[in-house]
Scaffold this motif. Structure first.
Motif, mmCIF file in Angstrom:
data_model
loop_
_atom_site.group_PDB
_atom_site.id
_atom_site.type_symbol
_atom_site.label_atom_id
_atom_site.label_comp_id
_atom_site.label_asym_id
_atom_site.label_seq_id
_atom_site.Cartn_x
_atom_site.Cartn_y
_atom_site.Cartn_z
ATOM 1 N N SER A 1 -5.608 3.343 -11.769
ATOM 2 C CA SER A 1 -4.989 4.618 -11.422
ATOM 3 C C SER A 1 -3.519 4.394 -11.101
ATOM 4 O O SER A 1 -3.106 3.310 -10.683
ATOM 5 N N ALA B 1 0.847 -1.190 0.000
ATOM 6 C CA ALA B 1 0.000 0.000 0.000
ATOM 7 C C ALA B 1 0.880 1.238 0.000
ATOM 8 O O ALA B 1 2.046 1.202 0.363
ATOM 9 N N SER C 1 -3.183 1.192 -8.674
ATOM 10 C CA SER C 1 -4.414 0.643 -8.108
ATOM 11 C C SER C 1 -5.316 0.173 -9.228
ATOM 12 O O SER C 1 -5.542 0.902 -10.201
ATOM 13 N N SER D 1 -10.116 -6.017 -6.526
ATOM 14 C CA SER D 1 -9.243 -4.847 -6.512
ATOM 15 C C SER D 1 -7.846 -5.241 -6.037
ATOM 16 O O SER D 1 -7.663 -6.228 -5.310
ATOM 17 N N SER E 1 2.643 4.150 -7.397
ATOM 18 C CA SER E 1 1.549 3.381 -6.817
ATOM 19 C C SER E 1 0.528 3.063 -7.900
ATOM 20 O O SER E 1 0.095 3.949 -8.633
ATOM 21 N N ASN F 1 -3.606 -3.461 -5.251
ATOM 22 C CA ASN F 1 -2.693 -2.324 -5.170
ATOM 23 C C ASN F 1 -1.258 -2.829 -5.193
ATOM 24 O O ASN F 1 -0.936 -3.832 -4.558
ATOM 25 N N TRP F 2 -0.408 -2.127 -5.939
ATOM 26 C CA TRP F 2 0.992 -2.497 -6.038
ATOM 27 C C TRP F 2 1.851 -1.236 -5.985
ATOM 28 O O TRP F 2 1.390 -0.146 -6.344
ATOM 29 N N THR F 3 3.084 -1.396 -5.543
ATOM 30 C CA THR F 3 4.052 -0.307 -5.652
ATOM 31 C C THR F 3 5.235 -0.786 -6.468
ATOM 32 O O THR F 3 5.660 -1.945 -6.369
#
Length: 254
Positions: free
Chosen positions: A144, A21, A155, A212, A153, A214-216
Protein backbone atom coordinates in the motif's frame (compact mmCIF):
# COMPACT_ATOMS: atom_id res chain seq x y z
CA UNK A 1 14.74 -4.57 -33.44
CA UNK A 2 17.12 -6.97 -31.75
CA UNK A 3 20.41 -6.32 -30.05
CA UNK A 4 22.87 -8.77 -28.52
CA UNK A 5 25.50 -6.91 -26.59
CA UNK A 6 27.07 -6.55 -23.17
CA UNK A 7 26.72 -3.34 -21.20
CA UNK A 8 29.92 -2.41 -19.44
CA UNK A 9 28.44 0.30 -17.27
CA UNK A 10 25.46 0.04 -14.93
CA UNK A 11 24.49 3.32 -13.34
CA UNK A 12 24.52 3.55 -9.57
CA UNK A 13 20.97 3.67 -8.27
CA UNK A 14 19.98 5.54 -5.13
CA UNK A 15 20.49 3.79 -1.83
CA UNK A 16 17.93 2.69 0.72
CA UNK A 17 16.06 5.21 2.83
CA UNK A 18 15.45 4.82 6.53
CA UNK A 19 12.43 3.06 8.03
CA UNK A 20 9.83 5.31 9.58
CA UNK A 21 6.15 5.33 10.51
CA UNK A 22 3.44 7.71 9.37
CA UNK A 23 0.04 8.47 10.84
CA UNK A 24 -1.79 10.55 8.24
CA UNK A 25 -3.59 8.48 5.64
CA UNK A 26 -4.94 10.08 2.45
CA UNK A 27 -5.36 9.14 -1.18
CA UNK A 28 -4.71 5.38 -0.96
CA UNK A 29 -3.26 3.49 -3.91
CA UNK A 30 -5.19 0.97 -5.96
CA UNK A 31 -5.03 -2.40 -4.23
CA UNK A 32 -4.24 -5.94 -5.33
CA UNK A 33 -2.90 -5.60 -8.88
CA UNK A 34 -2.45 -8.89 -10.72
CA UNK A 35 0.57 -7.92 -12.76
CA UNK A 36 3.47 -5.57 -13.35
CA UNK A 37 4.18 -5.23 -17.08
CA UNK A 38 7.46 -3.54 -18.07
CA UNK A 39 7.92 -2.40 -21.67
CA UNK A 40 11.44 -1.72 -22.93
CA UNK A 41 10.93 0.61 -25.86
CA UNK A 42 12.71 3.24 -27.94
CA UNK A 43 11.78 6.29 -29.97
CA UNK A 44 14.33 5.08 -32.52
CA UNK A 45 12.63 1.71 -33.08
CA UNK A 46 10.10 1.46 -35.92
CA UNK A 47 8.63 -1.71 -34.40
CA UNK A 48 7.84 -0.05 -31.07
CA UNK A 49 4.78 2.20 -31.67
CA UNK A 50 2.27 -0.71 -31.68
CA UNK A 51 3.72 -1.90 -28.36
CA UNK A 52 3.57 1.63 -26.93
CA UNK A 53 -0.11 1.75 -27.84
CA UNK A 54 -0.79 -1.61 -26.18
CA UNK A 55 0.95 -0.45 -23.01
CA UNK A 56 -1.36 2.57 -22.99
CA UNK A 57 -4.34 0.23 -23.17
CA UNK A 58 -2.97 -1.90 -20.35
CA UNK A 59 -2.39 1.22 -18.26
CA UNK A 60 -6.15 1.80 -18.23
CA UNK A 61 -6.69 -1.53 -16.44
CA UNK A 62 -6.56 -0.89 -12.67
CA UNK A 63 -5.46 -4.47 -12.08
CA UNK A 64 -2.31 -3.99 -14.20
CA UNK A 65 0.64 -1.76 -13.39
CA UNK A 66 2.06 -0.95 -16.82
CA UNK A 67 5.49 0.71 -16.97
CA UNK A 68 7.32 2.15 -19.97
CA UNK A 69 11.12 1.98 -19.63
CA UNK A 70 12.75 3.66 -22.65
CA UNK A 71 16.25 2.35 -23.40
CA UNK A 72 19.22 4.17 -24.94
CA UNK A 73 21.06 1.58 -27.04
CA UNK A 74 19.42 2.64 -30.33
CA UNK A 75 20.42 6.29 -29.94
CA UNK A 76 23.24 5.86 -32.45
CA UNK A 77 20.76 5.21 -35.29
CA UNK A 78 20.07 8.91 -35.82
CA UNK A 79 17.69 9.92 -33.04
CA UNK A 80 18.50 10.29 -29.34
CA UNK A 81 15.55 9.03 -27.32
CA UNK A 82 14.39 11.98 -25.20
CA UNK A 83 13.01 9.72 -22.44
CA UNK A 84 15.71 7.05 -22.40
CA UNK A 85 17.67 6.15 -19.28
CA UNK A 86 20.77 3.93 -19.20
CA UNK A 87 19.39 2.35 -16.01
CA UNK A 88 16.52 0.86 -18.01
CA UNK A 89 18.96 -0.64 -20.52
CA UNK A 90 20.88 -2.10 -17.58
CA UNK A 91 17.67 -3.47 -16.07
CA UNK A 92 16.71 -5.19 -19.31
CA UNK A 93 20.18 -6.69 -19.54
CA UNK A 94 19.94 -7.89 -15.91
CA UNK A 95 16.77 -9.79 -16.78
CA UNK A 96 18.64 -11.35 -19.70
CA UNK A 97 21.50 -12.44 -17.44
CA UNK A 98 19.03 -14.04 -15.02
CA UNK A 99 17.51 -16.04 -17.89
CA UNK A 100 20.98 -17.04 -19.04
CA UNK A 101 20.56 -15.67 -22.56
CA UNK A 102 21.45 -12.56 -24.60
CA UNK A 103 17.92 -12.01 -25.87
CA UNK A 104 17.63 -8.23 -25.57
CA UNK A 105 15.51 -6.27 -28.04
CA UNK A 106 12.80 -3.67 -28.46
CA UNK A 107 9.91 -3.74 -28.04
CA UNK A 108 10.31 -6.27 -25.24
CA UNK A 109 7.89 -6.83 -22.38
CA UNK A 110 8.67 -8.49 -19.07
CA UNK A 111 5.58 -9.73 -17.22
CA UNK A 112 5.80 -10.02 -13.44
CA UNK A 113 9.58 -10.16 -13.64
CA UNK A 114 9.38 -13.65 -15.11
CA UNK A 115 8.26 -13.92 -18.74
CA UNK A 116 9.66 -12.06 -21.76
CA UNK A 117 7.56 -11.34 -24.83
CA UNK A 118 7.47 -9.16 -27.91
CA UNK A 119 5.84 -5.97 -26.70
CA UNK A 120 3.22 -5.94 -29.46
CA UNK A 121 1.93 -9.43 -28.59
CA UNK A 122 -1.23 -8.43 -26.69
CA UNK A 123 -2.60 -11.99 -26.46
CA UNK A 124 0.75 -13.28 -25.26
CA UNK A 125 0.93 -10.61 -22.58
CA UNK A 126 -2.54 -11.47 -21.28
CA UNK A 127 -1.62 -15.14 -21.28
CA UNK A 128 1.61 -14.49 -19.38
CA UNK A 129 -0.26 -12.46 -16.78
CA UNK A 130 -2.54 -15.42 -16.14
CA UNK A 131 0.28 -17.96 -16.15
CA UNK A 132 2.61 -16.07 -13.83
CA UNK A 133 -0.17 -15.44 -11.30
CA UNK A 134 -0.33 -19.22 -10.80
CA UNK A 135 3.28 -19.25 -9.56
CA UNK A 136 3.71 -19.31 -5.79
CA UNK A 137 4.55 -15.90 -4.39
CA UNK A 138 4.05 -13.86 -7.57
CA UNK A 139 2.05 -10.70 -6.80
CA UNK A 140 1.00 -12.22 -3.47
CA UNK A 141 2.43 -9.61 -1.08
CA UNK A 142 0.05 -6.74 -0.22
CA UNK A 143 1.60 -3.33 -0.85
CA UNK A 144 0.00 0.00 0.00
CA UNK A 145 1.05 3.55 -0.66
CA UNK A 146 -0.48 6.78 0.61
CA UNK A 147 0.30 10.42 -0.05
CA UNK A 148 0.24 12.62 3.05
CA UNK A 149 1.46 16.17 2.87
CA UNK A 150 5.00 16.21 1.49
CA UNK A 151 5.73 12.53 1.89
CA UNK A 152 4.62 9.13 0.67
CA UNK A 153 4.05 6.29 3.09
CA UNK A 154 4.80 2.78 1.83
CA UNK A 155 3.70 -0.37 3.64
CA UNK A 156 4.62 -3.91 2.65
CA UNK A 157 2.84 -6.76 4.42
CA UNK A 158 4.44 -9.94 5.64
CA UNK A 159 4.33 -12.89 3.28
CA UNK A 160 2.51 -16.06 4.30
CA UNK A 161 4.53 -18.12 1.82
CA UNK A 162 8.06 -16.67 1.96
CA UNK A 163 10.86 -18.93 3.17
CA UNK A 164 13.43 -17.99 5.79
CA UNK A 165 15.83 -17.19 2.93
CA UNK A 166 13.43 -14.73 1.28
CA UNK A 167 15.11 -11.57 0.08
CA UNK A 168 13.84 -8.84 -2.13
CA UNK A 169 13.98 -5.10 -2.64
CA UNK A 170 11.41 -2.31 -2.45
CA UNK A 171 11.58 0.38 -5.15
CA UNK A 172 9.56 3.50 -5.89
CA UNK A 173 9.16 4.87 -9.43
CA UNK A 174 8.31 8.39 -10.55
CA UNK A 175 5.72 8.18 -13.35
CA UNK A 176 4.65 10.50 -16.16
CA UNK A 177 1.27 9.13 -17.20
CA UNK A 178 1.07 10.52 -20.74
CA UNK A 179 4.01 11.89 -22.74
CA UNK A 180 3.53 12.86 -26.43
CA UNK A 181 6.80 13.07 -28.36
CA UNK A 182 7.42 14.47 -31.84
CA UNK A 183 10.29 12.52 -33.41
CA UNK A 184 12.48 14.43 -35.83
CA UNK A 185 14.88 11.83 -37.20
CA UNK A 186 15.56 8.11 -37.33
CA UNK A 187 13.17 5.26 -38.12
CA UNK A 188 10.14 7.10 -36.71
CA UNK A 189 10.98 10.47 -38.26
CA UNK A 190 7.96 12.76 -38.61
CA UNK A 191 5.75 10.78 -36.23
CA UNK A 192 4.22 11.91 -32.96
CA UNK A 193 4.03 8.99 -30.56
CA UNK A 194 2.40 8.98 -27.14
CA UNK A 195 4.14 7.11 -24.34
CA UNK A 196 2.28 5.96 -21.25
CA UNK A 197 3.35 5.50 -17.62
CA UNK A 198 6.91 6.48 -18.43
CA UNK A 199 9.30 5.82 -15.55
CA UNK A 200 11.26 9.02 -14.94
CA UNK A 201 13.21 7.99 -11.84
CA UNK A 202 13.82 4.92 -9.68
CA UNK A 203 14.68 4.94 -5.99
CA UNK A 204 15.39 1.96 -3.78
CA UNK A 205 13.70 2.50 -0.42
CA UNK A 206 14.48 -0.73 1.39
CA UNK A 207 15.10 -4.45 1.56
CA UNK A 208 12.41 -7.04 2.22
CA UNK A 209 12.93 -10.39 3.95
CA UNK A 210 9.38 -11.67 4.15
CA UNK A 211 8.41 -9.59 7.18
CA UNK A 212 6.24 -6.49 7.12
CA UNK A 213 7.89 -3.11 6.67
CA UNK A 214 7.06 0.58 6.51
CA UNK A 215 8.96 3.41 4.85
CA UNK A 216 8.45 7.10 4.18
CA UNK A 217 9.74 8.86 1.09
CA UNK A 218 9.96 12.66 0.80
CA UNK A 219 7.81 13.73 -2.14
CA UNK A 220 10.66 15.91 -3.41
CA UNK A 221 12.74 12.76 -3.94
CA UNK A 222 10.49 11.55 -6.73
CA UNK A 223 8.50 14.54 -7.92
CA UNK A 224 9.63 16.85 -10.71
CA UNK A 225 8.11 18.46 -13.79
CA UNK A 226 5.80 16.09 -15.65
CA UNK A 227 5.63 13.49 -12.88
CA UNK A 228 2.04 12.85 -11.81
CA UNK A 229 2.03 9.36 -10.29
CA UNK A 230 4.15 6.88 -8.39
CA UNK A 231 4.54 3.11 -8.37
CA UNK A 232 6.04 0.97 -5.63
CA UNK A 233 7.06 -2.60 -6.33
CA UNK A 234 8.58 -5.42 -4.28
CA UNK A 235 10.76 -7.73 -6.34
CA UNK A 236 12.56 -10.92 -5.47
CA UNK A 237 16.35 -10.79 -5.81
CA UNK A 238 18.12 -7.47 -6.29
CA UNK A 239 18.87 -4.80 -8.88
CA UNK A 240 21.50 -6.86 -10.64
CA UNK A 241 19.63 -10.16 -10.34
CA UNK A 242 15.92 -9.30 -10.60
CA UNK A 243 13.43 -12.07 -9.94
CA UNK A 244 9.66 -12.40 -9.74
CA UNK A 245 7.44 -9.48 -8.84
CA UNK A 246 6.02 -10.08 -5.37
CA UNK A 247 3.70 -7.10 -5.03
CA UNK A 248 3.10 -3.54 -6.23
CA UNK A 249 0.94 -0.45 -5.85
CA UNK A 250 0.13 2.66 -7.91
CA UNK A 251 -1.06 6.08 -6.78
CA UNK A 252 -1.75 9.41 -8.41
CA UNK A 253 0.17 12.39 -7.04
CA UNK A 254 -2.56 14.90 -7.96
Amino acid sequence: MTVMMAYSCISRWSGALGVCAIVAIVRPAHADPRAVVELFTSQGCSSCPPADKILGELAKDPSVIALSMPIDYWDYLGWKDTLADARFSARQKAYSHMRGDRDVYTPQVIVNGSVRLIGSDRAGIEGAIGDTKKTDGVMSVPVSMTLAGKQISVSVAASSTASAEAHGEVWICSISSVVPISIGRGENSGRQITYYNVVRNLLKIGDWNGSSGNWTVPLESISHEGVDAAVVYVQDGNRDKPGAMLGAAYTSLH
